[in-house]
Design a protein around this motif. Structure first.
Motif: not given
Ligand code: S3P
Length: 179
Positions: A151-160, A17-26, A175-179, A162-163
């Motif tokens: 995609v491995s997610v451990d220790g990474r932020t949703p921004e990373e 959900t958090s990565v999805g929200e980031m991608l959706a904003r993008y 588009g661009r990934i919003p910060g 999504a990027g």
């Protein structure tokens, strides 16, 4: 169906959900989450659905909602419930729907993120650690087989994360990934 969709799959707590929200904003879209669609259709939240009509009915609704997306989703970002790819029928639908990304997570990360969580009926166990480990061992290969990319997610932020996903798909290149 028009444009390709991006669909996120993986275990509870992987960050779909958090990565999805980031991608959706993008993408300038509103995230579509299959659990939310089910809750809206049933008029109840997930713990209540499990409690009143049971997991089998929840799984039936999952397939119904996913099938509906074949007609309605169009260049969308879709996050899914952790058990959705377990049905073979659903895996077929996922691949038809678009690019399927498996967010792979280690048990330790899940345990840290979901400590004290009461919204996931399948994790209300006596020994949550054992439950998470055995479910992940069982589901990991299934997630892998349902996805185009992992995609491995451990220790990474949703921004990373999504990027990385934007980089591996040709989704809306401008588009661009919003910060
Ligand atoms: C489930 C995951 C949950 C939700 C339900 C069952 C599962 O979704 O669909 O509690 O079987 O893994 P999240 O992965 O969004 O927590």
């Amino acid at each position: 169906m028009g444009e390709q969709n991006i669909i996120l799959i993986g275990y509870m707590g992987a960050g779909k959900t958090s990565v999805g929200e980031m991608l959706a904003r993008y993408a300038g879209k509103t995230l579509i989450d299959t659990d939310w669609l089910i809750e809206a259709a049933a008029g109840m939240d997930i713990p209540r659905i499990f409690e009143t009509v049971g997991e089998a009915e929840f799984r039936r609704l999952e397939t119904e909602v996913l099938t509906g997306l074949l007609d309605t989703a169009d260049g969308d970002i879709i996050s899914t419930g952790g058990g959705l790819p377990l049905r073979e029928e659903n895996r077929g639908i996922l691949k038809k729907l678009g690019t399927v990304i498996y967010l792979q997570v280690e048990p330790q990360t899940v345990l840290e993120r979901l400590k004290g969580d009461q919204t996931r009926p399948l994790l209300q166990a006596e020994d949550v650690e054992a439950r998470v480990k055995s479910m992940l061992a069982e589901r990991g290969p299934i997630y892998g087989s349902a996805a185009h990319r992992t995609v491995s997610v451990d220790g990474r932020t949703p921004e990373e994360i999504a990027g990385e996903i934007i980089g591996m798909t040709d989704y809306k290149k401008s588009g661009r990934i919003p910060g």
